[in-house]
Design an enzyme around this catalytic site. Structure first.
Site, PDB file in Angstrom:
ATOM      1  N   SER A   1       3.637 -63.966 -32.633  1.00 52.13           N
ATOM      2  CA  SER A   1       2.182 -63.897 -32.461  1.00 52.13           C
ATOM      3  C   SER A   1       1.631 -65.318 -32.346  1.00 52.13           C
ATOM      4  O   SER A   1       2.247 -66.271 -32.844  1.00 52.13           O
ATOM      5  CB  SER A   1       1.534 -63.236 -33.684  1.00 52.13           C
TER       6      SER A   1
ATOM      7  N   TYR B   1       0.726 -62.085 -43.035  1.00 53.08           N
ATOM      8  CA  TYR B   1       1.146 -61.783 -41.655  1.00 53.08           C
ATOM      9  C   TYR B   1       1.496 -63.046 -40.870  1.00 53.08           C
ATOM     10  O   TYR B   1       2.558 -63.111 -40.234  1.00 53.08           O
ATOM     11  CB  TYR B   1       0.015 -61.023 -40.970  1.00 53.08           C
TER      12      TYR B   1
HETATM   13  P1  NAD Z   1       0.982 -51.045 -32.715  1.00 54.68           P
HETATM   14  O1  NAD Z   1       0.326 -50.583 -33.954  1.00 54.68           O
HETATM   15  O2  NAD Z   1       0.812 -50.236 -31.508  1.00 54.68           O
HETATM   16  O3  NAD Z   1       2.549 -51.236 -32.948  1.00 54.68           O
HETATM   17  C1  NAD Z   1       3.095 -51.602 -34.193  1.00 54.68           C
HETATM   18  C2  NAD Z   1       4.160 -50.562 -34.524  1.00 54.68           C
HETATM   19  O4  NAD Z   1       4.893 -50.996 -35.651  1.00 54.68           O
HETATM   20  C3  NAD Z   1       3.610 -49.208 -34.898  1.00 54.68           C
HETATM   21  O5  NAD Z   1       3.401 -48.388 -33.772  1.00 54.68           O
HETATM   22  C4  NAD Z   1       4.699 -48.662 -35.798  1.00 54.68           C
HETATM   23  O6  NAD Z   1       5.510 -47.749 -35.090  1.00 54.68           O
HETATM   24  C5  NAD Z   1       5.543 -49.863 -36.152  1.00 54.68           C
HETATM   25  N1  NAD Z   1       5.735 -49.967 -37.600  1.00 54.68           N
HETATM   26  C6  NAD Z   1       4.913 -50.531 -38.518  1.00 54.68           C
HETATM   27  N2  NAD Z   1       5.454 -50.396 -39.745  1.00 54.68           N
HETATM   28  C7  NAD Z   1       6.630 -49.755 -39.595  1.00 54.68           C
HETATM   29  C8  NAD Z   1       7.639 -49.323 -40.489  1.00 54.68           C
HETATM   30  N3  NAD Z   1       7.569 -49.544 -41.810  1.00 54.68           N
HETATM   31  N4  NAD Z   1       8.705 -48.639 -39.988  1.00 54.68           N
HETATM   32  C9  NAD Z   1       8.807 -48.399 -38.642  1.00 54.68           C
HETATM   33  N5  NAD Z   1       7.878 -48.802 -37.755  1.00 54.68           N
HETATM   34  C10 NAD Z   1       6.808 -49.464 -38.229  1.00 54.68           C
HETATM   35  O7  NAD Z   1       0.458 -52.519 -32.479  1.00 54.68           O
HETATM   36  P2  NAD Z   1       0.954 -53.718 -31.525  1.00 54.68           P
HETATM   37  O8  NAD Z   1      -0.162 -54.665 -31.537  1.00 54.68           O
HETATM   38  O9  NAD Z   1       1.478 -53.216 -30.259  1.00 54.68           O
HETATM   39  O10 NAD Z   1       2.120 -54.364 -32.379  1.00 54.68           O
HETATM   40  C11 NAD Z   1       3.390 -54.690 -31.822  1.00 54.68           C
HETATM   41  C12 NAD Z   1       3.777 -56.080 -32.238  1.00 54.68           C
HETATM   42  O11 NAD Z   1       2.893 -57.015 -31.630  1.00 54.68           O
HETATM   43  C13 NAD Z   1       3.701 -56.342 -33.747  1.00 54.68           C
HETATM   44  O12 NAD Z   1       4.842 -57.072 -34.147  1.00 54.68           O
HETATM   45  C14 NAD Z   1       2.459 -57.198 -33.883  1.00 54.68           C
HETATM   46  O13 NAD Z   1       2.530 -58.025 -35.009  1.00 54.68           O
HETATM   47  C15 NAD Z   1       2.523 -57.972 -32.585  1.00 54.68           C
HETATM   48  N6  NAD Z   1       1.269 -58.614 -32.187  1.00 54.68           N
HETATM   49  C16 NAD Z   1       0.181 -57.874 -31.857  1.00 54.68           C
HETATM   50  C17 NAD Z   1      -0.988 -58.524 -31.494  1.00 54.68           C
HETATM   51  C18 NAD Z   1      -2.231 -57.758 -31.123  1.00 54.68           C
HETATM   52  O14 NAD Z   1      -3.295 -58.363 -30.971  1.00 54.68           O
HETATM   53  N7  NAD Z   1      -2.171 -56.455 -30.963  1.00 54.68           N
HETATM   54  C19 NAD Z   1      -1.035 -59.921 -31.438  1.00 54.68           C
HETATM   55  C20 NAD Z   1       0.092 -60.648 -31.773  1.00 54.68           C
HETATM   56  C21 NAD Z   1       1.251 -59.975 -32.137  1.00 54.68           C
END
Ligand code: NAD
Ligand code: MG
Length: 307
Positions: free
Chosen positions: A199, A212
């Protein structure tokens, strides 16, 4: 002999030639609190994971991918793109996300690819080992591993950040990556690719994400160190660092609701990214054409230039 006959090509994206500021929704957004982990299907507006827009060109033909957090958000966009590029795909997610996951399974199957649903909680090491072994047996091997699942719950102060929450964030974002990668390593052939989701928080931490943001910095250090360790096996390891992306992670406690309603307004492009807009980085990092790229962090943050 070179030819200049552009009419023989079809644009790979319906966004071709369009202004990136205008192609997707801009803030303000509605208030839309959900309990974690949240569902993509409840978001307003619905995120674009490439369901209608992503067009593949066989870049991952014959590959076999395991993607954590593949039910929604960035992981769903990667799952759709991988399937359309010719890969068989297994997704992991939490049991309460089954309805989101089934939409992804249907989309992968619609491409004629194997679609394997492997629900379970990756904060449990034994489950992580089972996950890898199930993915390997059901796909007939794994040569792309995307460690993408993540937990993000804001806390306004250190006093409000509990040890339990700190621990759960590290278990989900760091330990699970370690456990799953360790279990997968003996199955990954030369030419395999590991892609971890970091991130912009790794380089520009928010004051309310003191658990985080450090997990996302740890993911980068793990990625760069592991890339050096497994180069001798012919395995590449890279990370993607997203900026603000429109996913349920944010509206289910990742940010205060006052920030969700203006999510993305600080990005130079003036809006949050949609998951469909980052999938191509994961495709390129997995593809054999990127055979000299390892130990890298590729950022997509709408112009802030954090990395
Ligand atoms: P999202 O909520 O769609 O995806 C995150 C997923 O993590 C969930 O769908 C869930 O299935 C999984 N998860 C969480 N805890 C879990 C557990 N204990 N066991 C199994 N699965 C689990 O959101 P996203 O934003 O697509 O997140 C995907 C990645 O992107 C993450 O690593 C997040 O930190 C990173 N990210 C997101 C952003 C943003 O702005 N959305 C920015 C930077 C990084
Ligand atoms: Mg989800």
């Amino acid at each position: 002999m070179s030819q200049n006959n552009s009419q023989s090509f079809v644009a790979t994206s319906p966004l071709t030639g369009k202004d990136p500021r205008e192609v997707y929704p801009r803030p303000p957004f509605e208030r839309q609190p959900q309990d974690p982990p949240g569902l993509a299907s409840k978001m307003v507006p619905l995120p674009d994971h490439g369901e209608k827009s992503y067009r593949g060109s066989g870049r991952l033909a014959g590959r076999k991918a395991l993607i954590t957090g593949g039910d929604s958000g960035i992981g769903r966009a990667v799952a759709i793109a991988y399937a359309r590029e010719g890969a068989d795909v297994a997704i992991n997610y939490l049991p309460e996300e089954e309805s989101d996951a089934q939409e992804v399974i249907a989309l992968i199957s619609a491409e004629g690819r194997k679609a394997i649903a492997l629900p379970g909680d990756i904060t449990d090491e034994a489950f992580c080992q089972q996950l890898v072994s199930d993915a390997v047996s059901k796909l007939g091997g794994v040569d792309i591993l995307v460690n993408n699942a993540g937990r993000q719950q804001f806390a306004e102060s250190l006093a409000e950040l509990s040890s339990e929450s700190f621990d759960k964030t590290f278990k989900t974002n760091v330990y699970a990556m370690f456990w799953i990668t360790k279990a997968a390593m003996s199955h990954l052939p030369p030419g395999a690719a590991i892609i971890n989701t970091s991130s912009v928080q790794a380089g520009k931490p928010s004051p309310i994400l003191l658990d985080y943001a450090p997990t996302k910095a740890a993911i980068i250090a793990f990625t760069k160190g592991l890339a050096k360790q497994v180069a001798e096996k012919g395995i590449r390891v890279n990370a993607v660092a997203p900026g603000p992306y429109w996913t349920p992670l944010q509206s289910s406690g990742g940010q205060p609701m006052e920030k969700v309603v203006k999510f993305g307004e600080d990005a130079p492009l003036g809006r949050p990214g949609q998951p469909a807009e980052i999938a191509s980085l994961y495709v390129t990092l997995a593809a054999a054409e990127s055979s000299f790229t390892s130990g890298q962090v590729w950022c997509s943050d709408g112009g802030s230039g954090v990395f």
